[in-house]
Design a protein around this motif. Structure first.
Motif, PDB file in Angstrom:
ATOM      1  N   LYS A 111       0.827  -1.207   0.000  1.00 19.70           N
ATOM      2  CA  LYS A 111       0.000   0.000   0.000  1.00 19.70           C
ATOM      3  C   LYS A 111       0.858   1.253   0.000  1.00 19.70           C
ATOM      4  O   LYS A 111       0.415   2.318  -0.422  1.00 19.70           O
ATOM      5  CB  LYS A 111      -0.919   0.015   1.228  1.00 19.70           C
ATOM      6  CG  LYS A 111      -2.087  -0.946   1.148  1.00 19.70           C
ATOM      7  CD  LYS A 111      -2.804  -1.065   2.483  1.00 19.70           C
ATOM      8  CE  LYS A 111      -3.424   0.234   2.931  1.00 19.70           C
ATOM      9  NZ  LYS A 111      -4.550   0.680   2.073  1.00 19.70           N
ATOM     10  N   ILE A 141       1.590   6.013  -6.711  1.00 22.04           N
ATOM     11  CA  ILE A 141       0.135   6.149  -6.715  1.00 22.04           C
ATOM     12  C   ILE A 141      -0.297   7.472  -6.087  1.00 22.04           C
ATOM     13  O   ILE A 141      -1.350   8.015  -6.398  1.00 22.04           O
ATOM     14  CB  ILE A 141      -0.543   4.966  -5.981  1.00 22.04           C
ATOM     15  CG1 ILE A 141      -2.051   4.975  -6.249  1.00 22.04           C
ATOM     16  CG2 ILE A 141      -0.278   5.006  -4.509  1.00 22.04           C
ATOM     17  CD1 ILE A 141      -2.799   3.811  -5.633  1.00 22.04           C
ATOM     18  N   ASP A 144       2.031  -3.638  -7.908  1.00 26.88           N
ATOM     19  CA  ASP A 144       1.111  -3.419  -9.021  1.00 26.88           C
ATOM     20  C   ASP A 144       1.804  -3.457 -10.379  1.00 26.88           C
ATOM     21  O   ASP A 144       1.283  -4.036 -11.331  1.00 26.88           O
ATOM     22  CB  ASP A 144       0.413  -2.071  -8.833  1.00 26.88           C
ATOM     23  CG  ASP A 144      -0.780  -1.898  -9.756  1.00 26.88           C
ATOM     24  OD1 ASP A 144      -1.785  -2.603  -9.552  1.00 26.88           O
ATOM     25  OD2 ASP A 144      -0.693  -1.082 -10.691  1.00 26.88           O
ATOM     26  N   LYS A 159      -3.840  -1.005  -7.840  1.00 24.80           N
ATOM     27  CA  LYS A 159      -3.705   0.424  -8.112  1.00 24.80           C
ATOM     28  C   LYS A 159      -3.883   0.727  -9.595  1.00 24.80           C
ATOM     29  O   LYS A 159      -3.503   1.775 -10.095  1.00 24.80           O
ATOM     30  CB  LYS A 159      -2.328   0.904  -7.637  1.00 24.80           C
ATOM     31  CG  LYS A 159      -2.087   0.662  -6.151  1.00 24.80           C
ATOM     32  CD  LYS A 159      -0.619   0.717  -5.806  1.00 24.80           C
ATOM     33  CE  LYS A 159      -0.390   0.234  -4.385  1.00 24.80           C
ATOM     34  NZ  LYS A 159       1.032   0.056  -4.080  1.00 24.80           N
ATOM     35  N   ASN A 197      -7.372   2.241  -5.681  1.00 21.42           N
ATOM     36  CA  ASN A 197      -7.015   2.970  -4.460  1.00 21.42           C
ATOM     37  C   ASN A 197      -6.065   2.213  -3.531  1.00 21.42           C
ATOM     38  O   ASN A 197      -5.710   2.717  -2.468  1.00 21.42           O
ATOM     39  CB  ASN A 197      -8.272   3.403  -3.696  1.00 21.42           C
ATOM     40  CG  ASN A 197      -9.150   2.240  -3.262  1.00 21.42           C
ATOM     41  OD1 ASN A 197      -8.707   1.091  -3.218  1.00 21.42           O
ATOM     42  ND2 ASN A 197     -10.417   2.542  -2.948  1.00 21.42           N
ATOM     43  N   GLY A 198      -5.663   0.999  -3.901  1.00 17.16           N
ATOM     44  CA  GLY A 198      -4.695   0.261  -3.104  1.00 17.16           C
ATOM     45  C   GLY A 198      -5.251  -0.395  -1.856  1.00 17.16           C
ATOM     46  O   GLY A 198      -4.493  -0.929  -1.048  1.00 17.16           O
TER      47      GLY A 198
END
Length: 319
Positions: free
Chosen positions: A77, A82, A244, A281, A306-307
């Motif tokens: 995260k 991102i 990701d 993501k 949005n992770g």
């Protein structure tokens, strides 16, 4: 397009004699680490205690494996690309968050992976790293657990050749992180800082850098454009791909139907059994049961980007 942008940024730096070794994202990565000292201490202390308990009772290995696998997953995260480089550090206890995040694991092949690792005497595991900061700490703790639990004897860690997607790990980031850990006055952190330096010295950890990880090719093209890397990965007993971007490159960054199988989307890429640990993501995602995407979208409109949702997705077919 993103890969091209980051290569042009690096090209601009390398063409300047004064800035050849400069990391344009270095300050942000270092802040991400320093802002995450508290959760770093918590996870490392738990790892130290877990190692001691496993020595006394090997039956604790399966649950401990799943815990550190999830810490490794949710460490993803913490991705500065991102957030556009804005603060996205891990600041609270990651162990306390695991229960809350459990329903957000869309695909969880942890039992499959554990059974695979326990089924025979494995020697080599590879981890293709993603972000610096707390995610790197979670990766190193997972690597340490795998070794101390006897699930392998050697870990190959793969870093990027130059600064990439803001926070991706380079060798410089890796070395700096170990140096900083050695300066933290905490029993577990100090212990592992020393242990991990020794692991690099005795080659139970091997850090490798290959240009392929920063080339525009997806991983189905690795055997053609990086045959030496592919042949090296074929010697692995298990490859963990973090994050990701690695996920997107495994799938060719194609918009597959959500229900398509992971193995199908690999399009022949299979140097060894592999598992991807990734928080979502981008809108590339596969392996879901029919209708699951609509269920999640009803809960979270931005679930794909949005992770906050993750996968532990394995492909363990026979070579």
């Amino acid at each position: 397009m993103e890969c091209y942008m980051y290569r042009r940024i690096q090209e601009s730096v390398e063409k300047c004699n004064i800035m050849k070794e400069f990391d344009v994202f270095g300050e942000q990565k270092e802040k991400s680490f320093t802002d995450s000292v508290y959760p770093t201490e918590i996870v490392m202390m738990h790892l130290l205690e877990t190692q001691q308990k496993i020595k006394e009772n090997a039956e604790l290995v399966p649950e401990a494996f799943k815990l550190f696998l999830k810490v490794c997953l949710w460490g993803n995260k913490c991705d500065l690309s991102i957030s556009g480089g804005e603060d996205n550090a891990q600041k609270s206890s990651p162990l306390e968050q695991l229960g809350k995040l459990e329903p957000n694991i869309l695909i969880n092949d942890s039992n499959v992976v554990l059974n695979h690792l326990c089924s025979r005497n494995f020697k080599r595991i590879d981890i293709v790293l993603d972000n610096a900061g707390f995610e790197l700490i979670s990766d190193l703790c997972f690597a340490e657990f795998l070794l101390s639990a006897g699930l392998c004897s050697t870990i190959y860690l793969h870093a990027k050749a130059f600064p990439w997607f803001v926070s991706d790990v380079t060798k410089k980031d890796f070395d700096w992180t170990l140096q900083m850990l050695g300066q933290i006055n905490h029993i577990a952190v100090s212990n592992f800082a020393q242990v991990w330096k020794e692991r690099l010295n005795n080659s139970s950890w091997i850090l490798q850098v290959d240009d392929f990880w920063t080339l525009p090719y997806d991983y189905s093209q690795m055997e053609t454009y990086a045959p030496d890397l592919y042949q090296s990965l074929q010697k692995s007993d298990m490859i963990f791909f973090k994050g990701d971007l690695n996920y997107r490159k495994l799938l060719g960054d194609l918009r597959w139907p959500f229900t398509t199988s992971f193995e199908t989307c690999l399009r022949g890429f299979y140097p060894a059994p592999l598992c991807v640990l990734r928080t979502s993501k981008s809108d590339v995602l596969v392996g879901l049961p029919e209708g699951r995407d609509e269920e999640v979208k009803a809960q979270d409109e931005d679930w794909l980007v949005n992770g906050n949702w993750g996968v532990i997705n394995a492909c363990l077919k026979t070579k």
